[in-house]
Design a protein around this motif. Sequence first.
Motif, mmCIF file in Angstrom:
data_model
loop_
_atom_site.group_PDB
_atom_site.id
_atom_site.type_symbol
_atom_site.label_atom_id
_atom_site.label_comp_id
_atom_site.label_asym_id
_atom_site.label_seq_id
_atom_site.Cartn_x
_atom_site.Cartn_y
_atom_site.Cartn_z
ATOM 1 N N ILE A 1 0.825 -1.203 0.000
ATOM 2 C CA ILE A 1 0.000 0.000 0.000
ATOM 3 C C ILE A 1 0.865 1.261 0.000
ATOM 4 O O ILE A 1 0.666 2.181 -0.796
ATOM 5 N N GLY B 1 3.243 1.067 -3.151
ATOM 6 C CA GLY B 1 2.425 1.087 -4.349
ATOM 7 C C GLY B 1 1.925 2.491 -4.647
ATOM 8 O O GLY B 1 1.923 2.938 -5.795
ATOM 9 N N ARG B 2 1.516 3.190 -3.600
ATOM 10 C CA ARG B 2 1.068 4.575 -3.771
ATOM 11 C C ARG B 2 2.198 5.450 -4.298
ATOM 12 O O ARG B 2 2.011 6.246 -5.226
ATOM 13 N N ASP C 1 2.914 4.732 -8.013
ATOM 14 C CA ASP C 1 1.937 5.293 -8.946
ATOM 15 C C ASP C 1 1.958 6.822 -8.974
ATOM 16 O O ASP C 1 1.497 7.423 -9.940
ATOM 17 N N GLY D 1 6.731 -3.637 -1.360
ATOM 18 C CA GLY D 1 6.678 -2.666 -2.446
ATOM 19 C C GLY D 1 7.637 -2.952 -3.567
ATOM 20 O O GLY D 1 7.629 -2.259 -4.589
ATOM 21 N N ILE E 1 -4.483 4.498 -3.854
ATOM 22 C CA ILE E 1 -5.030 3.525 -2.904
ATOM 23 C C ILE E 1 -6.549 3.637 -2.828
ATOM 24 O O ILE E 1 -7.267 2.637 -2.830
ATOM 25 N N THR F 1 -7.993 2.176 -5.791
ATOM 26 C CA THR F 1 -7.887 0.721 -5.811
ATOM 27 C C THR F 1 -8.970 0.072 -4.958
ATOM 28 O O THR F 1 -9.628 -0.879 -5.380
ATOM 29 N N ILE G 1 -3.464 2.692 -11.503
ATOM 30 C CA ILE G 1 -3.314 2.037 -10.197
ATOM 31 C C ILE G 1 -2.511 0.739 -10.317
ATOM 32 O O ILE G 1 -2.564 -0.114 -9.439
ATOM 33 N N SER H 1 0.032 -0.128 -7.506
ATOM 34 C CA SER H 1 -0.716 -0.421 -6.282
ATOM 35 C C SER H 1 -1.478 -1.730 -6.397
ATOM 36 O O SER H 1 -1.428 -2.581 -5.498
ATOM 37 N N SER I 1 0.863 -4.837 -6.550
ATOM 38 C CA SER I 1 1.556 -5.035 -5.275
ATOM 39 C C SER I 1 0.600 -5.521 -4.193
ATOM 40 O O SER I 1 0.925 -6.431 -3.422
ATOM 41 N N VAL I 2 -0.570 -4.919 -4.105
ATOM 42 C CA VAL I 2 -1.539 -5.320 -3.077
ATOM 43 C C VAL I 2 -1.963 -6.770 -3.282
ATOM 44 O O VAL I 2 -2.002 -7.569 -2.334
#
Length: 540
Positions: free
Chosen positions: A82, A85-86, A89, A141, A239, A242, A474, A477, A480-481
Amino acid sequence: MSVQDITSHAPSKPQALDQDTKRTVFAAALGTVFEWYDFFVYGSLAVLFSTLFFPKGNETAALLAALATFGAGFVLRPFGAIVFGRLGDLVGRKKTFLVTMLVMGLATVAIGFLPTFETIGWAAPILLVSLRLLQGLAVGGEFGGAVTYVAEHADVKKRGLTTSWIQITATLGLFMSLIVIVLCRASMSAEDFASWGWRIPFIGSVVLLVLSLYIRLKLHESPVFQEMKAQGKGSKNPIADTFANGRNLRLVLVAIFGIVAGQAVIWYTGHFYSLYFMTTTLKMSHDQANFYLLTALALGTPFFLVFGWLSDRIGRKWIVVTGCALSAVLIMPLFQGLASYGNPALAEFRAKTSVVLTGNDCRQDQSFVGQLFRPKTTTDCQRVKALLTARAVPYTVNAGAEPLSIQIDDDAPRAFDDAQLLAALTEKGLPPANTPVQPNGPMVVAVLFALIFLATMVYGPLGALLVELFPVQIRYSGVSVALQFGNGWIGGFAPFVATAVVIATGNIFGGLWYTVAFAGLTAIIGAVLLPETRGRDLSD
């Protein structure tokens, strides 16, 4: 609107990779290998760490605690996904790479300097868990960003093959960690390695850190990301986009339970639990187990690339689904074969011997959960279960009103102390503790190869499939999530759960039902809900 509708886009025109792009992809993959080495070197030494960082007096509890600490590295992986990922992006793939690499490297080196339980008591495992959490945050990440970065550089017709080089990095990182550990063990006595030699793989990783940072600094930003930013299409809150967007959240859930959950349990069962199984259950020496696994890894690893390439030809979905379905069917018999070939004498004893524990302190609620937080065994039943588990002796448990009694085969139940119990089991054919194990080496390698082959089938196409599943705004994110919830919370605890179930039930294969269940569930969900993504335009 179906998931298929969401993700069906016309493919962009193929473009050949120039030499600069090939070097960029190589640099990204090489840096990720080093980061996986940092993460997995603890897992390769988890059994040793149970004796160094946890109190003595209950070997079973110490092993569970060491495996739980290995799993702790996975707890923060979704949160790392999270956070980073943020960033990926918003500010770019390259800058995020550098941060994750630095956090991972420093945490790994710090583990090499940690005092043990004998020196500072409970502060030792607390510090160890804290550093494992930092490692998990960093790798959360890293991997999704690396596969996104590489996919956004790749020729659309070769995306599966190109991203499979990132899929291969986890196995190569494990391979490298095992090689370093084997070399360290071979260059010193067992006593020296247990005393201080284990620190070398951690402290020595500072060289990898410097090299990896140098490699990452020379990378260029992803052209797809640059185009997105230039056109003003980027997400202001990746996020929220997403998780709060119903369409994107559905993609995340399909990715987790229709792809990643099965991949995670299959990979960690084949690569890590198999190593624990050989050393703790089958009583192979560390040198034997490491050699067999290294050989199987060398034979099996190229198939990551084979299935990545194949996914460019026939599609990605059904390769992954088929791999999960085959794993659900084959994992149990493969481990039964590993037990038979890995320690034939023990397998023969187990086949003809039964042990029944009956007593008023043998309730199932006094099993592995209590032992995990209890440094010493506190009941006779716990003590005997720990002893039997440590020797891979099968047993069943009955709650009764009387003090503990033990029945071996058709003999009359009676009380035993530890020495008497071991003597009685030895008379029944249990191999003595110090007897060298004589495995059927070629067959052990064949079984391990089969486990790794199944992992390559599921994992090889996975990177391209996930990247193609998520929209560009996204993508870092989302990928990765999905990866880190599946690998972090489902796959990473597979060795711990499997070992804990063995302790609770006395069945050395009982913990494998965790892997079987998730592999089967993923195959079903993937078959029904997962779209085919091959050829999708990544600029969308």
